[in-house]
Design a protein around this motif. Sequence first.
Motif, mmCIF file in Angstrom:
data_model
loop_
_atom_site.group_PDB
_atom_site.id
_atom_site.type_symbol
_atom_site.label_atom_id
_atom_site.label_comp_id
_atom_site.label_asym_id
_atom_site.label_seq_id
_atom_site.Cartn_x
_atom_site.Cartn_y
_atom_site.Cartn_z
ATOM 1 N N UNK A 1 57.329 -18.992 10.037
ATOM 2 C CA UNK A 1 57.422 -19.551 11.386
ATOM 3 C C UNK A 1 58.878 -19.645 11.820
ATOM 4 N N UNK A 2 59.091 -19.471 13.079
ATOM 5 C CA UNK A 2 60.428 -19.558 13.617
ATOM 6 C C UNK A 2 60.549 -20.727 14.558
ATOM 7 N N UNK A 3 61.693 -20.822 15.206
ATOM 8 C CA UNK A 3 61.934 -21.917 16.141
ATOM 9 C C UNK A 3 60.966 -21.893 17.311
ATOM 10 N N UNK A 4 60.605 -20.702 17.783
ATOM 11 C CA UNK A 4 59.663 -20.610 18.891
ATOM 12 C C UNK A 4 58.291 -21.158 18.483
ATOM 13 N N UNK A 5 57.850 -20.837 17.270
ATOM 14 C CA UNK A 5 56.566 -21.353 16.764
ATOM 15 C C UNK A 5 56.573 -22.874 16.800
ATOM 16 N N UNK A 10 55.084 -28.067 19.335
ATOM 17 C CA UNK A 10 55.553 -29.400 19.731
ATOM 18 C C UNK A 10 55.087 -29.774 21.133
ATOM 19 N N UNK A 11 54.889 -28.783 21.985
ATOM 20 C CA UNK A 11 54.428 -29.040 23.344
ATOM 21 C C UNK A 11 53.022 -29.632 23.335
ATOM 22 N N UNK A 12 52.263 -29.336 22.301
ATOM 23 C CA UNK A 12 50.873 -29.791 22.208
ATOM 24 C C UNK A 12 50.698 -30.791 21.061
ATOM 25 N N UNK A 13 51.691 -31.621 20.834
ATOM 26 C CA UNK A 13 51.585 -32.664 19.813
ATOM 27 C C UNK A 13 51.441 -32.145 18.401
ATOM 28 N N UNK A 37 51.938 -19.576 16.100
ATOM 29 C CA UNK A 37 51.889 -20.935 16.655
ATOM 30 C C UNK A 37 50.457 -21.346 16.991
ATOM 31 N N UNK A 38 49.543 -20.374 17.092
ATOM 32 C CA UNK A 38 48.165 -20.684 17.449
ATOM 33 C C UNK A 38 47.510 -21.630 16.437
ATOM 34 N N UNK A 39 46.552 -22.414 16.922
ATOM 35 C CA UNK A 39 45.754 -23.255 16.022
ATOM 36 C C UNK A 39 44.866 -22.347 15.182
ATOM 37 N N UNK A 40 44.304 -22.849 14.105
ATOM 38 C CA UNK A 40 43.359 -22.071 13.318
ATOM 39 C C UNK A 40 42.193 -21.671 14.218
ATOM 40 N N UNK A 41 41.800 -20.423 14.147
ATOM 41 C CA UNK A 41 40.735 -19.913 15.001
ATOM 42 C C UNK A 41 41.208 -19.487 16.375
ATOM 43 N N UNK A 42 42.525 -19.583 16.636
ATOM 44 C CA UNK A 42 43.075 -19.235 17.939
ATOM 45 C C UNK A 42 42.934 -17.757 18.262
#
Length: 129
Positions: A1-5, A10-13, A37-42
């Motif tokens: 993961x990088x800074x963008x991830x 962080x925008x979504x808690x 950055x997607x949630x599992x199943x995204x």
Amino acid sequence: NGLLTEKIRSVNGGRGPDGMVDFMPAGADVTLQSLFALRDGGKAVLEGGNPSNLTIPYLRIMHRGLQIRGYLSFSKQDETELIELVKMGRLDVGRLITHRFSLEEANKAMEIVEGIVGNPWWVIVSPSA
């Protein structure tokens, strides 16, 4: 993961988004960081025409149940839904606008887009710019 991830989550808690649409025309790094950055199943839709090769860890995709789909274009219904999201204030596109030009400057706007000058994302030409 990088800074963008990290920033996306962080925008979504801390929980990744349910989906993403990638319009990036070049470079795999932003696409990969957004994907991870997607949630599992995204779900990810790739339609930016990016000619780069994506090196994706197979097991990471499998274990997290991520779905990746290529999409060549969009439908009128997609366009209508996006416009409604913008109108309702649920989708802020203002930060994507990198350049604004008056109608008289339309040729300059085209030079920016065609030459990919100044890292353009959305270039707006409008009589009131």
